[in-house]
Design a protein around this motif. Structure first.
Motif, PDB file in Angstrom:
ATOM      1  N   UNK A  46       1.010  -1.229   0.366  1.00 34.76           N
ATOM      2  CA  UNK A  46      -0.130   0.295  -0.160  1.00 34.76           C
ATOM      3  C   UNK A  46       1.365   1.212   0.755  1.00 34.76           C
ATOM      4  N   UNK A  47       1.950   0.921   0.980  1.00 35.59           N
ATOM      5  CA  UNK A  47       3.247   2.047   0.767  1.00 35.59           C
ATOM      6  C   UNK A  47       4.025   3.392  -0.817  1.00 35.59           C
ATOM      7  N   UNK A  48       3.886   1.088  -1.503  1.00 32.73           N
ATOM      8  CA  UNK A  48       4.416   1.550  -2.683  1.00 32.73           C
ATOM      9  C   UNK A  48       3.177   2.115  -3.510  1.00 32.73           C
ATOM     10  N   UNK A  49       1.618   1.710  -3.407  1.00 32.77           N
ATOM     11  CA  UNK A  49       0.992   1.910  -3.844  1.00 32.77           C
ATOM     12  C   UNK A  49       1.115   4.085  -4.163  1.00 32.77           C
ATOM     13  N   UNK A  50       0.780   3.797  -2.316  1.00 33.84           N
ATOM     14  CA  UNK A  50       0.758   5.557  -2.390  1.00 33.84           C
ATOM     15  C   UNK A  50       1.668   6.552  -2.994  1.00 33.84           C
ATOM     16  N   UNK A  51       3.083   5.829  -2.638  1.00 32.63           N
ATOM     17  CA  UNK A  51       4.075   6.708  -3.373  1.00 32.63           C
ATOM     18  C   UNK A  51       3.939   6.643  -5.321  1.00 32.63           C
ATOM     19  N   UNK A  52       3.314   5.935  -5.907  1.00 30.53           N
ATOM     20  CA  UNK A  52       3.034   5.672  -6.923  1.00 30.53           C
ATOM     21  C   UNK A  52       1.979   6.290  -7.021  1.00 30.53           C
TER      22      UNK A  52
END
Ligand SMILES: *[C@@H]1O[C@H](CO)[C@@H](O)[C@H](O)[C@H]1NC(C)=O
Ligand SMILES: *[C@@H]1O[C@H](CO)[C@@H](O)[C@H](O)[C@H]1NC(C)=O
Length: 354
Positions: A46-52
């Motif tokens: 989720x963190x990664x998607x947020x950064x995307x």
């Protein structure tokens, strides 16, 4: 032609496989005993998607500026290519747009005397070259098209072809950054083409293909939104190009992937991201059969997918007949190796239903 068709359709529909696989992935997470561990992993994802998403926002803010830049030609090319083209088949349907003649007026401030090559012929030449799938040719087509855009601003016929060339270039690359650049430029050009000519079937077609190709590079929520958008553009394209077999195949692939989503995958996707589109195997089969009817060559991959629909419907005997037909198609390119593998695996599995 089969080569081009296969690749287009393969990438166009590839994203839906990704949706399906991702849904499954999530469900498997919660099924397993190692739940806490998996949840920690989810958080990381989720963190990664947020950064995307953050990056996408930033990109969006930069977009207007970049959009302007992406239409500036890099160089001002020579115009040797404006030679007559020995009777290439006319590639373009909307001839209204194309009755533009070269040499009437000025050419970079220089008076031309008798340039008789029509834009129509130049585009026929570009279409022939861009279908050959050679990187150098594609690059030179792009330069020509960008150059022509200066001569004929606001011409959708030029813009969607720019989108097509960018797609064909990204298809040849493994470099993620390059691919994303091409996607962006291609989509910008197609978007502009659609603003100018909302009825252009080709502009809708290449927009759909580029949207399909970007699925690997956008977060899941956007990917699902893209799947709706993909369908919309293929539908629009088909309204204007009802006899385009590639479009029917693309729609078949779309329906097949969507129909294959399990109820729990849909649930997970809807809860976490967005509601996926709907479709049935019957619809998928209709589109593949339409493609069979319209295609001017034996399309191995399409036959494979007819067989897969039959398998999904429990009609194994018919599936085997279609698999045999797929197997009998001649070998086209390396894409066919992958298809052959699947054909053979399915034949092994359902052979007893002959
Ligand atoms: C599609 O094909 C049918 C049958 O060949 C033909 O009558 C029709 O005009 C075609 N439509 C277009 C838009 O080309
Ligand atoms: C798909 O079908 C379900 C059930 O029929 C419906 O609730 C849902 O809104 C549909 N979704 C879309 C995107 O059409």
């Amino acid at each position: 032609m089969p080569i081009t068709n296969n690749l287009n359709a393969f990438l166009g529909a590839a994203m839906l496989g990704v949706i399906s696989a991702a849904g499954m992935f999530l469900v498997e997470h919660y099924r397993q005993e190692r739940r806490r561990y998996e949840m920690a992993k989810d958080m990381a994802r989720m963190d990664k998607e947020l950064s995307i998403v953050k990056k996408d926002l930033q990109d969006l803010m930069n977009k207007k500026r970049e959009r302007l830049l992406s239409f500036l030609p890099f160089v001002l090319p020579h115009r040797q290519y404006l030679t007559t083209n020995g009777g290439a088949a006319p590639p373009v349907r909307n001839s209204n747009v194309l009755h533009l003649k070269w040499g009437e007026g000025t050419f970079w401030g220089q008076k031309k005397k008798t340039q008789t090559v029509s834009l129509y012929q130049v585009l026929a030449d570009i279409d022939r070259k861009s279908n050959e799938e050679v990187v150098e040719e594609l690059n030179s087509c792009l330069v020509k098209l960008q150059d022509l855009c200066l001569e004929h601003p606001g011409n959708a016929e030029l813009l969607w072809r720019i989108g097509k060339c960018h797609y064909k270039l990204l298809e040849k690359s493994e470099d993620k950054e390059f691919i994303q650049q091409q996607l962006k430029k291609g989509l910008d050009a197609c978007t502009k083409a659609l603003e100018l000519a909302p009825d252009s079937g080709d502009a809708h077609k290449w927009t759909a293909i580029l949207i399909g190709a970007r699925s690997d590079y956008v977060p899941m929520k956007e990917r699902i939104a893209d799947s709706h958008l993909f369908k919309l553009h293929v539908d629009m394209a088909l309204r204007h190009l009802p006899n385009d077999s590639t479009l029917h195949h693309m729609l078949g692939r779309f329906s097949y992937e969507v129909a294959g989503l399990k109820w729990y995958e849909r649930k997970v996707a809807s809860t976490l991201f967005a509601t996926p589109p709907n479709a049935t195997f019957e619809e998928a089969l209709e589109h593949f059969m339409e493609c069979e009817k319209l295609s001017n060559h034996d399309w191995k991959e399409n036959k494979l997918f007819v067989a897969k629909c039959k398998v999904a419907q429990g009609e194994y005997k018919e599936a085997v007949t279609w698999l045999d037909e797929a197997k009998a198609c001649k070998q086209g390119d390396c894409m066919d190796d992958k298809i052959d593998k699947e054909v053979n695996a399915l034949l092994a599995k359902y052979n007893s239903y002959r």
